[in-house]
Design a protein around this motif. Structure first.
Motif: not given
Length: 71
Positions: A16-25
């Protein structure tokens, strides 16, 4: 072998979220976790993992950005 080899089926999961967002989180969570850990080996590992996640997030951003026009 008995000839009746079983094949494992992968479960498909729609992110549901991009890989970039998941990595930042993940980097943010790891940094918070490191703050609550006493100085030492475990804390250093958490900080390293956070840095790697941030670096990967930046690389994804760089790779997916529009190419710049040559001068």
């Amino acid at each position: 072998m008995d000839g009746g080899a079983r094949t494992a089926k992968r479960r498909l999961f729609k992110q549901t979220t991009s890989l970039k967002e998941r990595l930042a989180e993940e980097a943010t969570l790891l940094r918070k976790q490191a703050q609550g850990t006493p100085p030492g080996f475990e804390r250093e590992l958490l900080v390293r993992k956070a840095r790697r996640s941030e670096a990967a997030s930046h690389m994804i951003e760089w790779l997916t950005s529009a190419p710049k026009e040559p001068r």
